[in-house]
Design an enzyme around this catalytic site. Structure first.
Site, PDB file in Angstrom:
ATOM      1  N   HIS A  63       0.862  -1.186   0.000  1.00 53.45           N
ATOM      2  CA  HIS A  63       0.000   0.000   0.000  1.00 53.45           C
ATOM      3  C   HIS A  63       0.898   1.235   0.000  1.00 53.45           C
ATOM      4  O   HIS A  63       1.132   1.854   1.041  1.00 53.45           O
ATOM      5  CB  HIS A  63      -0.948  -0.030   1.188  1.00 53.45           C
ATOM      6  CG  HIS A  63      -1.919  -1.168   1.140  1.00 53.45           C
ATOM      7  ND1 HIS A  63      -3.116  -1.099   0.459  1.00 53.45           N
ATOM      8  CD2 HIS A  63      -1.842  -2.421   1.640  1.00 53.45           C
ATOM      9  CE1 HIS A  63      -3.757  -2.255   0.558  1.00 53.45           C
ATOM     10  NE2 HIS A  63      -2.998  -3.081   1.269  1.00 53.45           N
ATOM     11  N   GLY A  68      -5.443   1.938   5.744  1.00 52.49           N
ATOM     12  CA  GLY A  68      -6.044   2.088   7.061  1.00 52.49           C
ATOM     13  C   GLY A  68      -7.220   3.030   7.097  1.00 52.49           C
ATOM     14  O   GLY A  68      -7.925   3.231   6.110  1.00 52.49           O
ATOM     15  N   GLY A  69      -7.383   3.658   8.255  1.00 55.08           N
ATOM     16  CA  GLY A  69      -8.526   4.530   8.478  1.00 55.08           C
ATOM     17  C   GLY A  69      -9.683   3.849   9.165  1.00 55.08           C
ATOM     18  O   GLY A  69     -10.694   4.483   9.473  1.00 55.08           O
ATOM     19  N   GLU A  70      -9.545   2.537   9.446  1.00 58.42           N
ATOM     20  CA  GLU A  70     -10.667   1.818  10.066  1.00 58.42           C
ATOM     21  C   GLU A  70     -10.989   2.325  11.465  1.00 58.42           C
ATOM     22  O   GLU A  70     -12.093   2.125  11.963  1.00 58.42           O
ATOM     23  CB  GLU A  70     -10.363   0.316  10.136  1.00 58.42           C
ATOM     24  CG  GLU A  70     -10.326  -0.387   8.794  1.00 58.42           C
ATOM     25  CD  GLU A  70      -8.924  -0.493   8.229  1.00 58.42           C
ATOM     26  OE1 GLU A  70      -8.704  -1.357   7.371  1.00 58.42           O
ATOM     27  OE2 GLU A  70      -8.041   0.287   8.652  1.00 58.42           O
ATOM     28  N   THR A  99      -9.163  -0.723   2.032  1.00 56.63           N
ATOM     29  CA  THR A  99     -10.456  -0.284   2.563  1.00 56.63           C
ATOM     30  C   THR A  99     -10.797   1.122   2.115  1.00 56.63           C
ATOM     31  O   THR A  99     -11.943   1.425   1.759  1.00 56.63           O
ATOM     32  CB  THR A  99     -10.424  -0.314   4.105  1.00 56.63           C
ATOM     33  OG1 THR A  99      -9.950  -1.574   4.545  1.00 56.63           O
ATOM     34  CG2 THR A  99     -11.806  -0.080   4.683  1.00 56.63           C
ATOM     35  N   ARG A 163     -15.747  -5.513   5.649  1.00 58.78           N
ATOM     36  CA  ARG A 163     -15.392  -4.240   5.017  1.00 58.78           C
ATOM     37  C   ARG A 163     -15.578  -4.275   3.504  1.00 58.78           C
ATOM     38  O   ARG A 163     -15.439  -3.248   2.844  1.00 58.78           O
ATOM     39  CB  ARG A 163     -13.932  -3.891   5.340  1.00 58.78           C
ATOM     40  CG  ARG A 163     -13.669  -3.602   6.801  1.00 58.78           C
ATOM     41  CD  ARG A 163     -12.186  -3.571   7.093  1.00 58.78           C
ATOM     42  NE  ARG A 163     -11.596  -4.914   6.968  1.00 58.78           N
ATOM     43  CZ  ARG A 163     -10.290  -5.169   7.067  1.00 58.78           C
ATOM     44  NH1 ARG A 163      -9.439  -4.163   7.279  1.00 58.78           N
ATOM     45  NH2 ARG A 163      -9.833  -6.403   6.972  1.00 58.78           N
ATOM     46  N   HIS A 224      -3.729 -13.291   1.892  1.00 61.58           N
ATOM     47  CA  HIS A 224      -4.020 -13.481   3.327  1.00 61.58           C
ATOM     48  C   HIS A 224      -4.481 -14.909   3.611  1.00 61.58           C
ATOM     49  O   HIS A 224      -5.237 -15.150   4.558  1.00 61.58           O
ATOM     50  CB  HIS A 224      -5.085 -12.493   3.833  1.00 61.58           C
ATOM     51  CG  HIS A 224      -4.858 -11.071   3.423  1.00 61.58           C
ATOM     52  ND1 HIS A 224      -3.625 -10.466   3.499  1.00 61.58           N
ATOM     53  CD2 HIS A 224      -5.723 -10.121   2.928  1.00 61.58           C
ATOM     54  CE1 HIS A 224      -3.732  -9.205   3.072  1.00 61.58           C
ATOM     55  NE2 HIS A 224      -4.980  -8.989   2.712  1.00 61.58           N
ATOM     56  N   ASP A 285       2.159  -6.876   2.400  1.00 60.58           N
ATOM     57  CA  ASP A 285       1.053  -5.987   2.775  1.00 60.58           C
ATOM     58  C   ASP A 285       1.622  -4.724   3.416  1.00 60.58           C
ATOM     59  O   ASP A 285       1.053  -4.172   4.359  1.00 60.58           O
ATOM     60  CB  ASP A 285       0.079  -6.693   3.716  1.00 60.58           C
ATOM     61  CG  ASP A 285      -1.343  -6.149   3.626  1.00 60.58           C
ATOM     62  OD1 ASP A 285      -1.610  -5.349   2.711  1.00 60.58           O
ATOM     63  OD2 ASP A 285      -2.176  -6.514   4.471  1.00 60.58           O
ATOM     64  N   SER A 289      -2.799  -1.044   7.117  1.00 61.76           N
ATOM     65  CA  SER A 289      -3.142  -1.074   8.533  1.00 61.76           C
ATOM     66  C   SER A 289      -3.369  -2.522   8.946  1.00 61.76           C
ATOM     67  O   SER A 289      -3.812  -3.350   8.149  1.00 61.76           O
ATOM     68  CB  SER A 289      -4.404  -0.259   8.806  1.00 61.76           C
ATOM     69  OG  SER A 289      -5.532  -0.860   8.180  1.00 61.76           O
TER      70      SER A 289
END
Length: 389
Positions: A63, A68-70, A99, A163, A224, A285, A289
């Protein structure tokens, strides 16, 4: 300037023995037991002294613009910098949104990829994100692949995850068909890189599409797959049927305590089940996040993935007793093959001059990317434009 690496134990990734490697800029000119040059004063000579020379690592999921930002605005992870990859021996990577496709855009992703390429790496992109309908730059998946030089597939579209967009099999099949045609027309991989969450359905939708449509299982590249034992076993069945699966090297203690399988254990389990390691790749990854959710789906903590975890996983696999030649394709040629990055992931006269020279105890000494020396004696020679040195 010509560069000659002399007397290296070359892993291409298969072991070639002790070899000399001659290259000029990004082009490998010759690999031979001995290369004698009449005008040695015009050549930079590196004495490898029998140490391992491996391809630059290929990371199929980073990324680069952060993720992130969750957990709210303050939990957006930062952008990747040049030395995050170069100091870890990663010379080729594929960038994705996750996400957050609101504050992180495809425009930003493609431009950041070009910036990192300018600084010395080889960086490609997936169009789209977790979401369906797939957000694209041109308004169409196929057009993105055909018209945008560094876009090579779709990803990382999310399944089995709260998500994700909870898309149906016909919807995902249409995404795969568009990506497949785009790959055919452009000579690119056209792969659908699939984020698989911890939902109970796992990768069932991928098998359903392969059984009920003309889209082959190999069109999908799920990542994953070491998230849990159940998902790992589903992944190994996917591999038995000809697909390639991806394990994630970035993790944390809580993930492992909750059932994630460490990469070393996942690889050993795959071997014990008779899986050919050519059907498995590893990705970092990086800069994603690593959110921790409670039982109600609320984010209660967050950490960040690291590109360096890819090389760390390679060393851990070697320390677990597996030969370098056996595990090296997991971080080099396997991803390059699936993504049709034909000049990446190997050492030959048809590959780019992407090399990592290791020390005797498997630390990184030197890193070349497209023939440019980025790391020497484990220290960065080149820094990103806005990095603090």
């Amino acid at each position: 300037m010509l560069t000659l690496i002399r007397n290296a134990a070359v892993y291409a990734p298969q072991f070639l023995g002790l070899r000399d490697v001659l290259f000029c800029e990004a082009k490998v000119l010759k690999i031979a037991p001995v290369i004698d040059l009449k005008h040695a004063d015009l050549v930079t000579i590196i004495e490898a002294n029998g140490r391992p020379l491996i391809p630059g690592l290929v990371d199929p999921l980073v990324h680069i613009t952060g993720g992130g930002g969750e957990g709210g605005y303050h939990t957006r992870t930062p952008e990747m910098q040049l030395t995050d990859a170069s100091l870890a021996g990663v010379t080729t990577l594929v960038a994705a949104l996750g996400t957050d496709a609101i504050s992180r855009s495809l425009n930003e992703l493609v431009v950041k990829a070009k910036a990192l390429t300018y600084e010395g790496l080889s960086v490609f992109c997936y169009t789209g994100s977790y979401e369906y309908p797939v957000k694209t730059l041109t308004g169409d998946i196929t057009q993105d692949l055909v018209l945008l030089d560094n876009v090579i597939g779709v990803g990382e579209i999310a399944i089995a995850d709260h998500r994700g967009s909870q898309l149906t099999a016909p919807e995902l099949a249409r995404v795969a068909a568009q990506s497949r045609v785009g790959g055919m027309l452009s000579g690119k991989g056209g792969i659908v890189f699939v984020h698989v969450g911890d939902g109970a359905t796992g990768i069932q939708i991928l098998h359903h599409i392969a059984q009920q449509s003309d889209i082959p299982l190999t069109q999908f590249y799920p990542t994953h797959m070491n998230r849990s034992q159940q998902l790992l076993e589903q992944g190994l069945e996917f591999a038995r049927q000809g697909g390639v699966i991806d394990f994630t090297t970035s993790t944390n203690t809580q993930y492992l305590n909750e059932g994630e399988i460490a990469v070393v254990d996942a690889v050993h389990f795959a071997i014990s089940q008779g899986i050919n390691l050519s059907q498995i790749s590893l990705s970092s990854d990086g800069n994603a996040s690593l959110p921790v959710f409670n039982a109600d789906g609320e984010c209660i903590g967050i950490e960040m993935g690291k590109v360096s975890s890819l090389f760390e996983a390679l060393v851990a696999l070697i320390n677990s007793g597996l030969p370098l030649e056996q595990v090296l394709p997991l971080v080099t040629s396997n991803a390059a093959r699936v993504l049709k990055l034909k000049s990446k992931g190997g050492i030959s006269e048809t590959h780019d001059a992407d090399f990592v020279l290791l020390t005797d105890n498997f630390n990184i000494d030197k890193v070349w990317s497209k023939g440019q020396l980025l790391v020497d004696e484990g220290n960065a020679l080149k820094w990103g434009t806005f990095e603090s040195q």
